[in-house]
Design a protein around this motif. Structure first.
Motif, short mmCIF file in Angstrom:
data_model
loop_
_atom_site.label_atom_id
_atom_site.label_comp_id
_atom_site.label_asym_id
_atom_site.label_seq_id
_atom_site.Cartn_x
_atom_site.Cartn_y
_atom_site.Cartn_z
N TYR A 32 0.85 -1.19 0.00
CA TYR A 32 0.00 0.00 0.00
C TYR A 32 0.89 1.25 0.00
N GLN A 33 1.50 1.57 1.14
CA GLN A 33 2.33 2.77 1.21
C GLN A 33 3.53 2.69 0.29
N SER A 34 4.00 1.50 -0.01
CA SER A 34 5.19 1.33 -0.85
C SER A 34 4.88 1.46 -2.33
N LYS A 35 3.61 1.68 -2.68
CA LYS A 35 3.22 1.82 -4.09
C LYS A 35 2.46 3.12 -4.28
N PRO A 36 3.17 4.24 -4.52
CA PRO A 36 2.51 5.53 -4.72
C PRO A 36 1.86 5.61 -6.10
N ALA A 37 1.36 6.79 -6.46
CA ALA A 37 0.62 6.96 -7.71
C ALA A 37 1.45 6.55 -8.92
N THR A 38 0.85 5.76 -9.78
CA THR A 38 1.49 5.25 -10.99
C THR A 38 1.38 6.29 -12.11
N ALA A 39 2.43 6.41 -12.92
CA ALA A 39 2.43 7.34 -14.05
C ALA A 39 2.24 6.58 -15.36
N PHE A 40 1.57 7.25 -16.33
CA PHE A 40 1.24 6.62 -17.60
C PHE A 40 1.71 7.46 -18.78
N SER A 41 1.94 6.81 -19.91
CA SER A 41 2.32 7.49 -21.14
C SER A 41 1.24 8.47 -21.56
N PRO A 42 1.60 9.51 -22.33
CA PRO A 42 0.58 10.48 -22.74
C PRO A 42 -0.46 9.88 -23.67
N VAL A 43 -0.10 8.83 -24.40
CA VAL A 43 -0.99 8.26 -25.41
C VAL A 43 -1.21 6.78 -25.14
N ALA A 44 -2.45 6.34 -25.34
CA ALA A 44 -2.80 4.92 -25.37
C ALA A 44 -3.13 4.56 -26.81
N VAL A 45 -2.75 3.37 -27.24
CA VAL A 45 -2.91 3.00 -28.65
C VAL A 45 -3.67 1.69 -28.77
N THR A 46 -4.38 1.53 -29.88
CA THR A 46 -5.01 0.25 -30.17
C THR A 46 -3.92 -0.74 -30.60
N PRO A 47 -4.13 -2.03 -30.35
CA PRO A 47 -3.09 -3.01 -30.66
C PRO A 47 -2.62 -2.98 -32.12
N ASP A 48 -3.51 -2.64 -33.05
CA ASP A 48 -3.10 -2.65 -34.46
C ASP A 48 -2.05 -1.58 -34.77
N GLU A 49 -1.92 -0.57 -33.91
CA GLU A 49 -0.87 0.43 -34.11
C GLU A 49 0.53 -0.18 -34.00
N LEU A 50 0.63 -1.33 -33.35
CA LEU A 50 1.93 -1.97 -33.16
C LEU A 50 2.30 -2.89 -34.30
N GLY A 51 1.37 -3.14 -35.21
CA GLY A 51 1.65 -4.01 -36.35
C GLY A 51 2.10 -5.39 -35.89
N PRO A 52 3.10 -5.97 -36.55
CA PRO A 52 3.56 -7.31 -36.19
C PRO A 52 4.22 -7.40 -34.82
N ALA A 53 4.52 -6.26 -34.21
CA ALA A 53 5.12 -6.29 -32.87
C ALA A 53 4.12 -6.73 -31.82
#
Length: 329
Positions: A190-211
């Motif tokens: 609990y206390q050892s896990k503060p607020a998590t940070a996220f990338s500015p953009v979320a993408v649909t899986p197809d944006e990654l292509g074959p990756a």
């Protein structure tokens, strides 16, 4: 398509579609005011968002198209109904336990580890991240995460893959020196896990292509500390449990509501030449080699950057660039 949330219009911000090159964006109030609203009705909303995203690629002359500025972004979901983080790279768990002389149960290779983190206050990609005391052992954890629509209880892994709608990058900050005391009580983080940070953009899986295959992202996840590369392990290599398996595991006893975020845990490779995604792993390697860790935890003023690039070297999610600061009294 790529989606982001601007800091405007209330706590949940306002949803925008973002151009593939991360230079332009457009509000979509007539489709969905927020990302949570989009996920709540994804089957209906996603095709309309995709149409708008396609149109954005063709022209920037529309009156409501504006430059995309990651500094104006909140987390894609500024607050989420649930944030569940796994530990899918079991080699990382094995290494850290070995460094402290702890045996690893065989079940860790067959039964995923997860914890339920705080999700009421998720940090943006360019936010300063406050901590009260550097002696708590401030650490980064570079991860990948997926966002899902409504997932039924007891879903099989094959079916779970179809519920993955978006992906994002994560810095799941940890306070390493608080973790042992919390876990010794037998009741988790609990206390050892503060607020998590996220990338500015979320993408649909197809944006990654074959990756994007086998419910894994087969690309390096690059982290830097004060501008110096710290690691670039491949997120698809050595991932013991893929995202579909993690979702199947966490739905054993409950449903997942649309907008739930599921994290991979610290990305890690057996190939140590790729570096690490957290200081605890590097310190564990030093413990095994030298008898004690040599790399310090983060201090106030340090800057952590996390980013992922496609095969042509283009940023996919935009960069997390967070500075460690002292919390106000």
């Amino acid at each position: 398509m790529k989606l982001a949330t601007l800091r405007r219009g209330g706590r949940d911000g306002r949803l925008v579609v973002v151009s593939c090159d991360l230079t332009r964006c457009q509000l979509v109030p007539g489709i969905a005011p927020t990302l949570q609203a989009a996920l709540d009705d994804w089957a209906t909303v996603a095709p309309r968002l995709a149409e708008r995203a396609a149109a954005l690629e063709l022209t920037d002359s529309q009156a409501d198209v504006m430059p995309f500025d990651a500094t104006q972004c909140a987390a894609p979901l500024p607050r989420a109904y649930q944030w569940v983080d796994g530990s899918a790279y079991v080699n990382h768990v094995e290494l850290v336990r070995k460094a402290r002389g702890a045996e690893m149960p065989a079940s860790f290779w067959t039964d995923p580890l997860v914890y339920q983190g705080g999700s009421d206050d998720l940090a943006g990609a360019r936010d300063d991240v406050p901590f009260a005391d550097a002696a708590w052992g401030i650490d980064l954890e570079a991860e990948v995460a997926v966002l899902v629509d409504d997932v039924p209880m007891g879903v099989a892994a094959d079916a779970a893959a179809g519920h993955i709608k978006l992906l994002a990058l994560v810095n799941d900050w940890s306070l390493r020196n608080l973790i042992p005391g919390e876990l010794s009580k037998g009741f988790g983080f609990y206390q050892s896990k503060p607020a998590t940070a996220f990338s500015p953009v979320a993408v649909t899986p197809d944006e990654l292509g074959p990756a994007w295959r086998d419910s894994k992202v087969h690309l390096p996840l690059v982290s830097r500390i004060n501008g110096v590369e710290f690691g670039h392990p491949d997120a698809g290599i050595d991932m013991t449990f893929n995202f579909a398996q993690l979702i199947a595991h966490v739905t054993k006893t409950r449903r997942l509501a649309a907008g739930t975020i599921v994290g991979s845990g610290t990305v890690s490779n057996y190939d140590r030449s790729r570096g690490s995604s957290c200081l605890a792993e590097k310190r564990a390697l030093e413990q095994l080699e030298f008898g004690s860790p040599r790399t310090p935890f983060l201090q106030f003023g340090d800057q952590v950057a996390i980013e992922m690039f496609d095969a042509e070297g283009h940023s996919i999610f935009g960069a997390l660039v967070n500075r460690v600061v002292r919390a106000a009294a």
